[in-house]
Design a protein around this motif. Structure first.
Motif, PDB file in Angstrom:
ATOM      1  N   MET A   1     -41.453  32.275  -7.162  1.00  0.00           N
ATOM      2  CA  MET A   1     -40.065  32.468  -6.842  1.00  0.00           C
ATOM      3  C   MET A   1     -39.963  33.449  -5.703  1.00  0.00           C
ATOM      4  SD  MET A   1     -36.901  32.018  -7.866  1.00  0.00           S
ATOM      5  CE  MET A   1     -35.328  32.775  -7.848  1.00  0.00           C
ATOM      6  N   PRO A   2     -39.280  33.251  -4.680  1.00  0.00           N
ATOM      7  CA  PRO A   2     -38.569  32.007  -4.398  1.00  0.00           C
ATOM      8  C   PRO A   2     -39.495  31.002  -3.737  1.00  0.00           C
ATOM      9  CG  PRO A   2     -38.078  33.603  -2.700  1.00  0.00           C
ATOM     10  CD  PRO A   2     -38.988  34.292  -3.697  1.00  0.00           C
ATOM     11  N   ASP A   3     -39.271  29.712  -3.977  1.00  0.00           N
ATOM     12  CA  ASP A   3     -40.098  28.711  -3.312  1.00  0.00           C
ATOM     13  C   ASP A   3     -39.499  28.295  -1.986  1.00  0.00           C
ATOM     14  OD1 ASP A   3     -38.025  27.076  -4.094  1.00  0.00           O
ATOM     15  OD2 ASP A   3     -39.281  25.590  -5.061  1.00  0.00           O
ATOM     16  N   SER A   4     -38.231  28.566  -1.784  1.00  0.00           N
ATOM     17  CA  SER A   4     -37.618  28.328  -0.479  1.00  0.00           C
ATOM     18  C   SER A   4     -36.399  29.228  -0.330  1.00  0.00           C
ATOM     19  CB  SER A   4     -37.207  26.860  -0.319  1.00  0.00           C
ATOM     20  OG  SER A   4     -36.208  26.534  -1.263  1.00  0.00           O
ATOM     21  N   ILE A   5     -36.160  29.633   0.900  1.00  0.00           N
ATOM     22  CA  ILE A   5     -35.009  30.462   1.225  1.00  0.00           C
ATOM     23  C   ILE A   5     -34.272  29.762   2.358  1.00  0.00           C
ATOM     24  CG2 ILE A   5     -34.237  32.693   2.103  1.00  0.00           C
ATOM     25  CD1 ILE A   5     -36.823  33.873   0.930  1.00  0.00           C
ATOM     26  N   LEU A   6     -32.999  29.540   2.180  1.00  0.00           N
ATOM     27  CA  LEU A   6     -32.204  28.866   3.195  1.00  0.00           C
ATOM     28  C   LEU A   6     -32.070  29.734   4.440  1.00  0.00           C
ATOM     29  CD1 LEU A   6     -29.386  27.516   0.858  1.00  0.00           C
ATOM     30  CD2 LEU A   6     -31.395  26.285   1.700  1.00  0.00           C
ATOM     31  N   ASN A   7     -31.918  29.082   5.585  1.00  0.00           N
ATOM     32  CA  ASN A   7     -31.734  29.838   6.824  1.00  0.00           C
ATOM     33  C   ASN A   7     -30.255  29.941   7.195  1.00  0.00           C
ATOM     34  OD1 ASN A   7     -31.302  27.231   7.562  1.00  0.00           O
ATOM     35  ND2 ASN A   7     -32.654  27.244   9.320  1.00  0.00           N
ATOM     36  N   TYR A   8     -29.410  29.810   6.199  1.00  0.00           N
ATOM     37  CA  TYR A   8     -27.974  29.988   6.388  1.00  0.00           C
ATOM     38  C   TYR A   8     -27.401  30.588   5.100  1.00  0.00           C
ATOM     39  CZ  TYR A   8     -27.972  25.612   3.788  1.00  0.00           C
ATOM     40  OH  TYR A   8     -28.198  24.655   2.835  1.00  0.00           O
ATOM     41  N   TYR A   9     -26.219  31.156   5.182  1.00  0.00           N
ATOM     42  CA  TYR A   9     -25.598  31.802   4.032  1.00  0.00           C
ATOM     43  C   TYR A   9     -25.098  30.771   3.032  1.00  0.00           C
ATOM     44  CZ  TYR A   9     -22.293  34.423   1.217  1.00  0.00           C
ATOM     45  OH  TYR A   9     -21.619  34.972   0.155  1.00  0.00           O
ATOM     46  N   ASP A  10     -25.463  30.955   1.772  1.00  0.00           N
ATOM     47  CA  ASP A  10     -24.962  30.128   0.679  1.00  0.00           C
ATOM     48  C   ASP A  10     -24.447  31.081  -0.395  1.00  0.00           C
ATOM     49  OD1 ASP A  10     -24.453  28.514  -1.503  1.00  0.00           O
ATOM     50  OD2 ASP A  10     -26.360  27.442  -1.406  1.00  0.00           O
ATOM     51  N   PRO A  11     -23.133  31.142  -0.603  1.00  0.00           N
ATOM     52  CA  PRO A  11     -22.583  32.098  -1.561  1.00  0.00           C
ATOM     53  C   PRO A  11     -23.067  31.878  -2.997  1.00  0.00           C
ATOM     54  CG  PRO A  11     -20.880  30.586  -0.814  1.00  0.00           C
ATOM     55  CD  PRO A  11     -22.102  30.339   0.025  1.00  0.00           C
ATOM     56  N   ARG A  12     -23.627  30.714  -3.303  1.00  0.00           N
ATOM     57  CA  ARG A  12     -24.144  30.450  -4.651  1.00  0.00           C
ATOM     58  C   ARG A  12     -25.535  31.042  -4.866  1.00  0.00           C
ATOM     59  NH1 ARG A  12     -23.717  24.236  -4.034  1.00  0.00           N
ATOM     60  NH2 ARG A  12     -24.492  24.990  -2.063  1.00  0.00           N
ATOM     61  N   ASP A  13     -26.203  31.422  -3.784  1.00  0.00           N
ATOM     62  CA  ASP A  13     -27.557  31.969  -3.873  1.00  0.00           C
ATOM     63  C   ASP A  13     -27.473  33.491  -3.997  1.00  0.00           C
ATOM     64  OD1 ASP A  13     -30.207  32.633  -3.717  1.00  0.00           O
ATOM     65  OD2 ASP A  13     -30.571  31.595  -1.818  1.00  0.00           O
ATOM     66  N   SER A  14     -27.712  34.016  -5.190  1.00  0.00           N
ATOM     67  CA  SER A  14     -27.579  35.450  -5.424  1.00  0.00           C
ATOM     68  C   SER A  14     -28.934  36.155  -5.563  1.00  0.00           C
ATOM     69  CB  SER A  14     -26.739  35.692  -6.684  1.00  0.00           C
ATOM     70  OG  SER A  14     -27.385  35.108  -7.810  1.00  0.00           O
ATOM     71  N   ARG A  15     -30.013  35.454  -5.191  1.00  0.00           N
ATOM     72  CA  ARG A  15     -31.330  36.069  -5.308  1.00  0.00           C
ATOM     73  C   ARG A  15     -31.458  37.253  -4.347  1.00  0.00           C
ATOM     74  NH1 ARG A  15     -34.866  30.993  -3.988  1.00  0.00           N
ATOM     75  NH2 ARG A  15     -33.235  30.903  -2.430  1.00  0.00           N
ATOM     76  N   LEU A  16     -32.275  38.231  -4.722  1.00  0.00           N
ATOM     77  CA  LEU A  16     -32.544  39.389  -3.884  1.00  0.00           C
ATOM     78  C   LEU A  16     -34.023  39.430  -3.530  1.00  0.00           C
ATOM     79  CD1 LEU A  16     -30.494  42.112  -5.791  1.00  0.00           C
ATOM     80  CD2 LEU A  16     -29.825  40.868  -3.715  1.00  0.00           C
ATOM     81  N   LEU A  17     -34.316  39.900  -2.334  1.00  0.00           N
ATOM     82  CA  LEU A  17     -35.698  40.129  -1.947  1.00  0.00           C
ATOM     83  C   LEU A  17     -36.124  41.456  -2.548  1.00  0.00           C
ATOM     84  CD1 LEU A  17     -35.539  39.029   1.790  1.00  0.00           C
ATOM     85  CD2 LEU A  17     -36.094  37.649  -0.217  1.00  0.00           C
ATOM     86  N   THR A  18     -37.209  41.456  -3.300  1.00  0.00           N
ATOM     87  CA  THR A  18     -37.628  42.641  -4.041  1.00  0.00           C
ATOM     88  C   THR A  18     -38.876  43.274  -3.439  1.00  0.00           C
ATOM     89  OG1 THR A  18     -38.891  41.254  -5.556  1.00  0.00           O
ATOM     90  CG2 THR A  18     -36.634  41.794  -6.197  1.00  0.00           C
ATOM     91  N   ASN A  19     -39.121  44.505  -3.806  1.00  0.00           N
ATOM     92  CA  ASN A  19     -40.260  45.261  -3.301  1.00  0.00           C
ATOM     93  C   ASN A  19     -41.571  44.513  -3.556  1.00  0.00           C
ATOM     94  OD1 ASN A  19     -41.355  47.669  -2.112  1.00  0.00           O
ATOM     95  ND2 ASN A  19     -42.106  48.206  -4.133  1.00  0.00           N
ATOM     96  N   LEU A  20     -42.390  44.432  -2.520  1.00  0.00           N
ATOM     97  CA  LEU A  20     -43.721  43.807  -2.514  1.00  0.00           C
ATOM     98  C   LEU A  20     -43.692  42.281  -2.598  1.00  0.00           C
ATOM     99  CD1 LEU A  20     -45.774  46.390  -4.581  1.00  0.00           C
ATOM    100  CD2 LEU A  20     -45.410  46.271  -2.105  1.00  0.00           C
ATOM    101  N   LEU A  21     -42.536  41.671  -2.435  1.00  0.00           N
ATOM    102  CA  LEU A  21     -42.453  40.213  -2.333  1.00  0.00           C
ATOM    103  C   LEU A  21     -43.053  39.803  -0.996  1.00  0.00           C
ATOM    104  CD1 LEU A  21     -41.214  37.549  -3.541  1.00  0.00           C
ATOM    105  CD2 LEU A  21     -39.265  37.994  -2.066  1.00  0.00           C
TER     106      LEU A  21
END
Length: 73
Positions: A1-21
């Motif tokens: 996780m995450p297996d993909s991150i969009l290159n545009y803003y999606d208000p439904r995506d609330s994931r955060l980038l965490t330390n050492l990711l």
């Protein structure tokens, strides 16, 4: 996780980038081709005839301070 991150803003995506990711940012630039096909080996991407593309990859480690960019141009 995450297996993909969009290159545009999606208000439904609330994931955060965490330390050492660790992220692999893999961008493709083409000369105008609008689609690709996957090759039979399941790995390669094929463009329509007479089109060219390049892939750029960077590996980034998220830290509490500044991100660490492990690759350079």
């Amino acid at each position: 996780m995450p297996d993909s991150i969009l290159n545009y803003y999606d208000p439904r995506d609330s994931r955060l980038l965490t330390n050492l990711l660790v992220l692999a940012v893999e961008t493709f630039v083409s000369d105008g081709a609008e689609f690709v096909e996957e090759s039979d080996d399941g790995w390669g991407l094929l463009l329509p005839e007479h089109h060219y593309a390049a892939q750029f990859e960077h590996t980034i480690v998220i830290t509490k301070g500044m991100p660490l960019i492990l690759t350079a141009v």
